[in-house]
Each structure stands twice: as C-alpha cells, then as structure tokens.
Design a protein around this motif. Structure first.
Motif, PDB file in Angstrom:
ATOM      1  N   ALA A 115       1.600  12.727   4.880  1.00 32.49           N
ATOM      2  CA  ALA A 115       1.725  11.366   4.114  1.00 32.49           C
ATOM      3  C   ALA A 115       1.308  11.367   2.645  1.00 32.49           C
ATOM      4  O   ALA A 115       1.885  10.770   1.723  1.00 32.49           O
ATOM      5  N   LEU A 116       0.038  11.878   2.657  1.00 32.45           N
ATOM      6  CA  LEU A 116      -0.334  11.980   1.229  1.00 32.45           C
ATOM      7  C   LEU A 116       0.442  12.920   0.308  1.00 32.45           C
ATOM      8  O   LEU A 116       0.643  12.290  -0.854  1.00 32.45           O
ATOM      9  N   GLU A 117       0.785  13.982   0.837  1.00 29.71           N
ATOM     10  CA  GLU A 117       1.730  14.791   0.030  1.00 29.71           C
ATOM     11  C   GLU A 117       3.055  14.153  -0.344  1.00 29.71           C
ATOM     12  O   GLU A 117       3.597  14.494  -1.325  1.00 29.71           O
ATOM     13  N   ASN A 118       3.481  13.296   0.510  1.00 27.62           N
ATOM     14  CA  ASN A 118       4.844  12.486   0.377  1.00 27.62           C
ATOM     15  C   ASN A 118       4.510  11.161  -0.482  1.00 27.62           C
ATOM     16  O   ASN A 118       5.838  10.421  -0.489  1.00 27.62           O
ATOM     17  N   GLY A 119       3.328  10.985  -1.035  1.00 33.60           N
ATOM     18  CA  GLY A 119       3.322   9.998  -1.963  1.00 33.60           C
ATOM     19  C   GLY A 119       2.618   8.690  -1.351  1.00 33.60           C
ATOM     20  O   GLY A 119       2.496   7.746  -2.027  1.00 33.60           O
ATOM     21  N   LEU A 120       2.284   8.716   0.024  1.00 29.72           N
ATOM     22  CA  LEU A 120       1.694   7.536   0.361  1.00 29.72           C
ATOM     23  C   LEU A 120       0.250   7.369  -0.003  1.00 29.72           C
ATOM     24  O   LEU A 120      -0.295   8.412  -0.130  1.00 29.72           O
ATOM     25  N   THR A 121      -0.127   6.037  -0.222  1.00 29.45           N
ATOM     26  CA  THR A 121      -1.652   5.950  -0.526  1.00 29.45           C
ATOM     27  C   THR A 121      -2.453   5.916   0.680  1.00 29.45           C
ATOM     28  O   THR A 121      -2.082   5.351   1.852  1.00 29.45           O
ATOM     29  N   ARG A 122      -3.914   5.943   0.299  1.00 30.88           N
ATOM     30  CA  ARG A 122      -4.946   5.649   1.278  1.00 30.88           C
ATOM     31  C   ARG A 122      -4.645   4.277   1.736  1.00 30.88           C
ATOM     32  O   ARG A 122      -4.583   4.092   3.487  1.00 30.88           O
ATOM     33  N   THR A 123      -4.382   3.305   0.903  1.00 32.61           N
ATOM     34  CA  THR A 123      -4.239   1.941   1.463  1.00 32.61           C
ATOM     35  C   THR A 123      -3.045   1.752   2.438  1.00 32.61           C
ATOM     36  O   THR A 123      -3.127   1.084   3.187  1.00 32.61           O
ATOM     37  N   GLU A 124      -1.742   2.293   1.999  1.00 29.07           N
ATOM     38  CA  GLU A 124      -0.755   2.438   3.061  1.00 29.07           C
ATOM     39  C   GLU A 124      -0.952   3.070   4.108  1.00 29.07           C
ATOM     40  O   GLU A 124      -0.539   2.516   5.154  1.00 29.07           O
ATOM     41  N   ILE A 125      -1.570   4.159   4.185  1.00 25.06           N
ATOM     42  CA  ILE A 125      -2.050   4.827   5.467  1.00 25.06           C
ATOM     43  C   ILE A 125      -2.774   4.061   6.460  1.00 25.06           C
ATOM     44  O   ILE A 125      -2.607   3.784   7.699  1.00 25.06           O
ATOM     45  N   THR A 126      -3.911   3.320   5.856  1.00 21.46           N
ATOM     46  CA  THR A 126      -4.830   2.666   6.632  1.00 21.46           C
ATOM     47  C   THR A 126      -3.924   1.341   7.038  1.00 21.46           C
ATOM     48  O   THR A 126      -4.164   0.854   8.286  1.00 21.46           O
ATOM     49  N   GLU A 127      -3.384   0.625   6.225  1.00 20.64           N
ATOM     50  CA  GLU A 127      -2.168  -0.545   6.540  1.00 20.64           C
ATOM     51  C   GLU A 127      -1.424  -0.271   7.664  1.00 20.64           C
ATOM     52  O   GLU A 127      -1.111  -1.152   8.671  1.00 20.64           O
ATOM     53  N   ALA A 128      -0.937   1.004   7.578  1.00 19.75           N
ATOM     54  CA  ALA A 128       0.139   1.365   8.920  1.00 19.75           C
ATOM     55  C   ALA A 128      -0.561   1.332  10.125  1.00 19.75           C
ATOM     56  O   ALA A 128       0.001   0.849  11.103  1.00 19.75           O
ATOM     57  N   ILE A 129      -1.745   1.977  10.136  1.00 23.05           N
ATOM     58  CA  ILE A 129      -2.660   1.915  11.414  1.00 23.05           C
ATOM     59  C   ILE A 129      -3.012   0.314  11.779  1.00 23.05           C
ATOM     60  O   ILE A 129      -3.017   0.347  12.865  1.00 23.05           O
ATOM     61  N   ILE A 130      -3.377  -0.253  10.980  1.00 22.17           N
ATOM     62  CA  ILE A 130      -3.719  -1.726  11.039  1.00 22.17           C
ATOM     63  C   ILE A 130      -2.559  -2.284  11.850  1.00 22.17           C
ATOM     64  O   ILE A 130      -2.567  -3.135  12.717  1.00 22.17           O
ATOM     65  N   HIS A 131      -1.400  -2.191  11.129  1.00 22.00           N
ATOM     66  CA  HIS A 131      -0.175  -2.778  11.489  1.00 22.00           C
ATOM     67  C   HIS A 131       0.095  -2.489  12.974  1.00 22.00           C
ATOM     68  O   HIS A 131       0.629  -3.140  13.762  1.00 22.00           O
ATOM     69  N   ALA A 132      -0.021  -0.680  13.232  1.00 25.35           N
ATOM     70  CA  ALA A 132       0.379  -0.682  14.331  1.00 25.35           C
ATOM     71  C   ALA A 132      -0.506  -1.039  15.739  1.00 25.35           C
ATOM     72  O   ALA A 132      -0.019  -1.285  16.663  1.00 25.35           O
ATOM     73  N   SER A 133      -1.645  -1.427  15.164  1.00 20.23           N
ATOM     74  CA  SER A 133      -2.862  -2.099  16.251  1.00 20.23           C
ATOM     75  C   SER A 133      -2.037  -3.318  16.912  1.00 20.23           C
ATOM     76  O   SER A 133      -2.645  -3.358  17.905  1.00 20.23           O
ATOM     77  N   GLY A 134      -1.349  -3.873  16.126  1.00 17.54           N
ATOM     78  CA  GLY A 134      -0.625  -5.340  16.477  1.00 17.54           C
ATOM     79  C   GLY A 134       0.482  -5.159  17.816  1.00 17.54           C
ATOM     80  O   GLY A 134       0.500  -5.680  18.660  1.00 17.54           O
ATOM     81  N   TYR A 135       0.797  -3.889  17.578  1.00 19.01           N
ATOM     82  CA  TYR A 135       1.866  -3.418  18.621  1.00 19.01           C
ATOM     83  C   TYR A 135       1.542  -2.277  19.440  1.00 19.01           C
ATOM     84  O   TYR A 135       2.191  -2.381  20.676  1.00 19.01           O
ATOM     85  N   CYS A 136       0.705  -1.782  19.238  1.00 24.88           N
ATOM     86  CA  CYS A 136       0.322  -0.513  20.010  1.00 24.88           C
ATOM     87  C   CYS A 136      -0.997  -0.582  20.706  1.00 24.88           C
ATOM     88  O   CYS A 136      -1.417   0.041  21.898  1.00 24.88           O
ATOM     89  N   GLY A 137      -1.860  -1.677  20.248  1.00 22.68           N
ATOM     90  CA  GLY A 137      -3.086  -1.888  20.947  1.00 22.68           C
ATOM     91  C   GLY A 137      -4.431  -1.382  20.148  1.00 22.68           C
ATOM     92  O   GLY A 137      -4.040  -0.430  19.449  1.00 22.68           O
ATOM     93  N   ALA A 138      -5.428  -2.103  20.310  1.00 25.84           N
ATOM     94  CA  ALA A 138      -6.724  -1.699  19.298  1.00 25.84           C
ATOM     95  C   ALA A 138      -7.299  -0.104  19.726  1.00 25.84           C
ATOM     96  O   ALA A 138      -7.401   0.752  18.914  1.00 25.84           O
ATOM     97  N   PRO A 139      -7.058   0.289  21.115  1.00 26.74           N
ATOM     98  CA  PRO A 139      -7.545   1.325  21.311  1.00 26.74           C
ATOM     99  C   PRO A 139      -6.773   2.502  20.769  1.00 26.74           C
ATOM    100  O   PRO A 139      -7.279   3.444  20.098  1.00 26.74           O
ATOM    101  N   ALA A 140      -5.270   2.452  20.707  1.00 25.00           N
ATOM    102  CA  ALA A 140      -4.718   3.461  19.942  1.00 25.00           C
ATOM    103  C   ALA A 140      -4.957   3.623  18.441  1.00 25.00           C
ATOM    104  O   ALA A 140      -5.056   4.466  17.823  1.00 25.00           O
ATOM    105  N   ALA A 141      -5.104   2.378  17.950  1.00 20.36           N
ATOM    106  CA  ALA A 141      -5.447   2.354  16.367  1.00 20.36           C
ATOM    107  C   ALA A 141      -6.803   2.694  16.004  1.00 20.36           C
ATOM    108  O   ALA A 141      -6.983   3.339  15.020  1.00 20.36           O
TER     109      ALA A 141
END
Length: 142
Positions: free
Chosen positions: A96-122
């Motif tokens: 993802a870093l190689e493909n241009g995602l930023t640290r913030t975008e990666i972190t936000e993707a994981i935070i966003h996923a927590s709402g749908y996948c649950g806190a333990p997975a995130a």
C-alpha cells in the motif's frame, strides 16, 4: 479422470497471466517478499498454489482496468482485516505504501474496518501495520 492441464486451460494463456502477474506482484510487494514466498514453497505442495495465485490474483485481478493500484491496496487492507489475515496484511501494508497510500490512509482504513469487522480484528491488524509503518517510515511524529 485427467491429469495435468485440463482441456479448457491454455498453457500459453496461463504463461502470459503468470508473466503479467509476477511483474505486478513484484512491483507491489517487492522482490524480497515475492522471492521469499516462491523460495519457501519451491519443490513443495505449496508451489502450485503460488503459481495459481500469481496467475489468477496478480495476473488476472490486479491487471484489470477500473481500479488504480492504490484503490486495490485500500480494499485489500479492509478485506485482510476482516479475514484477520495479519501475516498477509504485513506484506500488503508495504504494498500500500508502494502504491501511494499514506500512513494516515492506512491507519484510517483499519479504524474504518473496526466498525464493520470488530475491535479484535482491527487491534490485531493495527499491531502488524504499526510494525510495518515504523520499519518503513520511522516512528509517528507529532
């Protein structure tokens, strides 16, 4: 029962997909990651799976028009969080870093996923992502 290539598979087409797939896989994941995966499975039952994944996932899916590589990386992060596939996530955070995602975008993707996948997975995903982000970008600066 047949062995080898079935009648509906064209070896030349598979070779083209493999060649395209290995190129994209190396560009996204890096030579060291790909070499390690291929070497780890060489001469084992997993070798056929590596070839299949390179042909189908990397050579057919990642080479399609319609989504940029950064978008595919963003989707992968969410899906890998959902699957709790943290070892696979490690490589895809680097990709993802190689493909241009930023640290913030990666972190936000994981935070966003927590709402749908649950806190333990995130939480598990963030632990892996944090290790990669620090290794690749250094510690988070305020």
């Amino acid at each position: 029962m047949t062995s080898g290539n079935s009648a509906n598979q064209n070896p030349a087409t598979n070779d083209k997909r493999y060649d395209a797939g290995i190129q994209v896989r190396r560009e996204v994941m890096g030579d060291a990651f790909v070499d390690a995966a291929l070497e780890r499975n060489a001469g084992s039952d997993g070798e056929a799976l590596q070839k299949h994944v390179t042909e189908t996932v990397w050579g057919s899916v990642w080479t399609r028009d319609g989504l940029a590589r950064r978008d595919r990386s963003l989707l992968n992060i969410g899906m890998l969080v959902a699957l709790r596939a943290t070892e696979e996530l490690r490589g895809h955070v680097r990709g993802a870093l190689e493909n241009g995602l930023t640290r913030t975008e990666i972190t936000e993707a994981i935070i966003h996923a927590s709402g749908y996948c649950g806190a333990p997975a995130a939480l598990s995903a963030m632990k892996v992502a944090q290790e990669v982000l620090v290794a690749e970008l250094g510690p988070l600066e305020d």
